[in-house]
Design a protein around this motif. Sequence first.
Motif, PDB file in Angstrom:
ATOM      1  N   VAL A 337       0.844  -1.209   0.000  1.00  0.00           N
ATOM      2  CA  VAL A 337       0.000   0.000   0.000  1.00  0.00           C
ATOM      3  C   VAL A 337       0.871   1.247   0.000  1.00  0.00           C
ATOM      4  N   ASP A 338       2.097   1.129   0.552  1.00  0.00           N
ATOM      5  CA  ASP A 338       3.005   2.282   0.546  1.00  0.00           C
ATOM      6  C   ASP A 338       3.295   2.760  -0.863  1.00  0.00           C
ATOM      7  N   GLN A 339       3.294   1.841  -1.793  1.00  0.00           N
ATOM      8  CA  GLN A 339       3.644   2.180  -3.165  1.00  0.00           C
ATOM      9  C   GLN A 339       2.434   2.573  -4.003  1.00  0.00           C
ATOM     10  N   LEU A 340       1.211   2.371  -3.489  1.00  0.00           N
ATOM     11  CA  LEU A 340       0.018   2.626  -4.301  1.00  0.00           C
ATOM     12  C   LEU A 340      -0.116   4.097  -4.662  1.00  0.00           C
ATOM     13  N   ASP A 341       0.165   4.991  -3.694  1.00  0.00           N
ATOM     14  CA  ASP A 341       0.051   6.423  -3.982  1.00  0.00           C
ATOM     15  C   ASP A 341       1.024   6.827  -5.083  1.00  0.00           C
ATOM     16  N   GLN A 342       2.240   6.294  -5.028  1.00  0.00           N
ATOM     17  CA  GLN A 342       3.203   6.600  -6.082  1.00  0.00           C
ATOM     18  C   GLN A 342       2.762   6.006  -7.415  1.00  0.00           C
ATOM     19  N   ILE A 343       2.208   4.789  -7.361  1.00  0.00           N
ATOM     20  CA  ILE A 343       1.720   4.164  -8.599  1.00  0.00           C
ATOM     21  C   ILE A 343       0.587   4.989  -9.196  1.00  0.00           C
ATOM     22  N   ARG A 344      -0.339   5.429  -8.352  1.00  0.00           N
ATOM     23  CA  ARG A 344      -1.457   6.243  -8.850  1.00  0.00           C
ATOM     24  C   ARG A 344      -0.954   7.563  -9.426  1.00  0.00           C
ATOM     25  N   THR A 345       0.041   8.160  -8.781  1.00  0.00           N
ATOM     26  CA  THR A 345       0.594   9.414  -9.292  1.00  0.00           C
ATOM     27  C   THR A 345       1.217   9.211 -10.664  1.00  0.00           C
ATOM     28  N   VAL A 346       1.957   8.116 -10.815  1.00  0.00           N
ATOM     29  CA  VAL A 346       2.588   7.824 -12.108  1.00  0.00           C
ATOM     30  C   VAL A 346       1.525   7.639 -13.186  1.00  0.00           C
ATOM     31  N   PHE A 347       0.491   6.869 -12.877  1.00  0.00           N
ATOM     32  CA  PHE A 347      -0.548   6.636 -13.876  1.00  0.00           C
ATOM     33  C   PHE A 347      -1.375   7.898 -14.131  1.00  0.00           C
ATOM     34  N   LEU A 348      -1.510   8.758 -13.124  1.00  0.00           N
ATOM     35  CA  LEU A 348      -2.200  10.029 -13.355  1.00  0.00           C
ATOM     36  C   LEU A 348      -1.438  10.870 -14.358  1.00  0.00           C
ATOM     37  N   ILE A 349      -0.113  10.885 -14.224  1.00  0.00           N
ATOM     38  CA  ILE A 349       0.712  11.628 -15.183  1.00  0.00           C
ATOM     39  C   ILE A 349       0.587  11.013 -16.571  1.00  0.00           C
ATOM     40  N   ILE A 350       0.654   9.674 -16.633  1.00  0.00           N
ATOM     41  CA  ILE A 350       0.547   8.996 -17.934  1.00  0.00           C
ATOM     42  C   ILE A 350      -0.797   9.285 -18.586  1.00  0.00           C
ATOM     43  N   ASN A 351      -1.883   9.162 -17.815  1.00  0.00           N
ATOM     44  CA  ASN A 351      -3.213   9.414 -18.376  1.00  0.00           C
ATOM     45  C   ASN A 351      -3.382  10.866 -18.789  1.00  0.00           C
ATOM     46  N   SER A 352      -2.781  11.782 -18.032  1.00  0.00           N
ATOM     47  CA  SER A 352      -2.881  13.198 -18.384  1.00  0.00           C
ATOM     48  C   SER A 352      -2.166  13.482 -19.703  1.00  0.00           C
ATOM     49  N   VAL A 353      -0.982  12.899 -19.861  1.00  0.00           N
ATOM     50  CA  VAL A 353      -0.233  13.099 -21.109  1.00  0.00           C
ATOM     51  C   VAL A 353      -0.984  12.500 -22.285  1.00  0.00           C
ATOM     52  N   LEU A 354      -1.507  11.276 -22.105  1.00  0.00           N
ATOM     53  CA  LEU A 354      -2.263  10.639 -23.189  1.00  0.00           C
ATOM     54  C   LEU A 354      -3.526  11.433 -23.515  1.00  0.00           C
ATOM     55  N   GLY A 355      -4.209  11.916 -22.473  1.00  0.00           N
ATOM     56  CA  GLY A 355      -5.403  12.723 -22.712  1.00  0.00           C
ATOM     57  C   GLY A 355      -5.084  14.043 -23.383  1.00  0.00           C
ATOM     58  N   LEU A 356      -3.938  14.647 -23.026  1.00  0.00           N
ATOM     59  CA  LEU A 356      -3.536  15.900 -23.656  1.00  0.00           C
ATOM     60  C   LEU A 356      -3.264  15.708 -25.141  1.00  0.00           C
ATOM     61  N   LEU A 357      -2.575  14.609 -25.478  1.00  0.00           N
ATOM     62  CA  LEU A 357      -2.309  14.342 -26.893  1.00  0.00           C
ATOM     63  C   LEU A 357      -3.598  14.154 -27.675  1.00  0.00           C
ATOM     64  N   GLY A 358      -4.543  13.431 -27.065  1.00  0.00           N
ATOM     65  CA  GLY A 358      -5.827  13.274 -27.739  1.00  0.00           C
ATOM     66  C   GLY A 358      -6.635  14.552 -27.774  1.00  0.00           C
ATOM     67  N   GLY A 359      -6.519  15.368 -26.705  1.00  0.00           N
ATOM     68  CA  GLY A 359      -7.266  16.624 -26.670  1.00  0.00           C
ATOM     69  C   GLY A 359      -6.803  17.608 -27.711  1.00  0.00           C
ATOM     70  N   ILE A 360      -5.523  17.527 -28.088  1.00  0.00           N
ATOM     71  CA  ILE A 360      -5.021  18.436 -29.127  1.00  0.00           C
ATOM     72  C   ILE A 360      -5.777  18.215 -30.436  1.00  0.00           C
ATOM     73  N   SER A 361      -6.007  16.966 -30.781  1.00  0.00           N
ATOM     74  CA  SER A 361      -6.745  16.681 -32.020  1.00  0.00           C
ATOM     75  C   SER A 361      -8.180  17.174 -31.938  1.00  0.00           C
ATOM     76  N   LEU A 362      -8.778  17.093 -30.750  1.00  0.00           N
ATOM     77  CA  LEU A 362     -10.149  17.588 -30.605  1.00  0.00           C
ATOM     78  C   LEU A 362     -10.188  19.108 -30.645  1.00  0.00           C
ATOM     79  N   LEU A 363      -9.173  19.749 -30.088  1.00  0.00           N
ATOM     80  CA  LEU A 363      -9.130  21.209 -30.163  1.00  0.00           C
ATOM     81  C   LEU A 363      -8.920  21.685 -31.595  1.00  0.00           C
ATOM     82  N   LEU A 364      -8.180  20.906 -32.362  1.00  0.00           N
ATOM     83  CA  LEU A 364      -8.036  21.247 -33.777  1.00  0.00           C
ATOM     84  C   LEU A 364      -9.377  21.144 -34.498  1.00  0.00           C
TER      85      LEU A 364
END
Length: 488
Positions: A337-364
């Motif tokens: 459980v000590d590592q879960l917060d770090q794991i969630r933070t890493v995946f939050l960053i990954i999902n944010s980057v992936l969502g940003l890349l997809g959002g660029i196409s929608l903004l276009l």
Amino acid sequence: MPFLDLLKLALRNLREAKLRATLTSMGVIVGVAVIVTMVSFGLGLQRNLLSRFKALDLFSEMTVFGKSIAVAAGNLDRAGARRGERQGPRLPTDFTPTRILDDAAIAEIAKLPGVAYVEPFIAFTVQCRLNDKVFGHQVSGATVPNSASRFTEFAAGQMISSATADETVITEETTRLAGYSTPGEAIGKTIEFLAPTTDNKENSDANNSDEEPASFFGLPLGDEEDSKPKTSVVVAKTFRIVGVLKDPARDGRPGPSRGLMPSADVYIPLQAARQWSLDHLGEQGRVLMALARESGAISEDQSPGYFSAVVRVNDPVVLPEVRKRLRELGLGSFSIVDQLDQIRTVFLIINSVLGLLGGISLLLARFGIANTMFMSILERTREIGIMKAIGAEDREIKLIFFFEAAVIGLSGGIIGVLAAWGIDGLANRLAYRFVLKPQGASFVDFFSLPPYLWIGAILFALSVSILAALYPAARAARIDPVRALRHD
């Protein structure tokens, strides 16, 4: 003008420019599909990782550390650590245990609220003889009864009956090494723990002092010595095999065992494992104990205790409270459980980057919607002038363009989500067909499409489309009806 009439008028305008509306919607469809596909992939990775941890039974267990011999001896040579030499095992650096993890501490831990049981970690390597074959096996002590998931699936037999029984549970791999064709053949057989004799020299000295053999000028007479077979290995302990653990399915790839307790080849009752480890401490163990006593970490009258133990809780919810109580007892602990917060933070960053890349196409795609609205204004300038001349308000003119943009955004969002769902399914099957299946692995769903993702994607597409129509709608509402009626 009634709401329904405004909607019908917006739909009519879109039907009159089908190709332009379709091409504009394609931009929204692609943007939504890219967003949903990329974010669902990140969510799928996170779900698969957490489900893997759950399947490995890592959320109901924690490892407890005490002030053990290994810690004391590993901290003796600070200079060696600075020189980069390899040191002994290290505890988590946020807390240093102040108490030895002995039997008294184990008993106190077992009484804590929410603790199912405590299993001290006792493991050693011993030469075992099974089916006339001798192998070096990793042996571990097991609490009886034991609810850990590693003792839930048996290829044959059952768990050790009691904590004092001379019984053992072995792995399927061990039966194969011993030459058994099926795990069931090993049930009821005995496995022998071999150890070197430590009293050969003492017995020899005693025999020399008590009885002198017949000799002639120091040479032995007859073959009395040859009649006694010499051996330096004895059967120190015998256990009866009562169960064979089923090998965990690894999906064609290596993986950790279940739970936090390291895996072993042979499991015996904890009391028997403790006694064996004390009787056969070994040279390295004696050196570590001497160093620990010499450094003052452990006094002469203190028991070295256990290096670590696995604490299993009844419910993962009580894990933080149990860890707090352990710290109050002067013991350190570690949990996944000590590592879960770090794991969630890493995946939050990954999902944010992936969502940003997809959002660029929608903004276009937003620029395409705005362009469609501007073209619609130029084509319908005279129509807008007529509507204003017969009493249409600026608000109603704006609503017509907002409805048109909303229809493009809503339809594009829905179709984009369906396209993303199809892409996810196709990618899963291609990955299984060309990557997983050739390696003997089972099907894995790499994508996760929760309701909040596709609903959010549709609403995002709708809001982007309406925002794109703000300026064109305001410009259409400012058209002078007199000039509009003169427009060709």
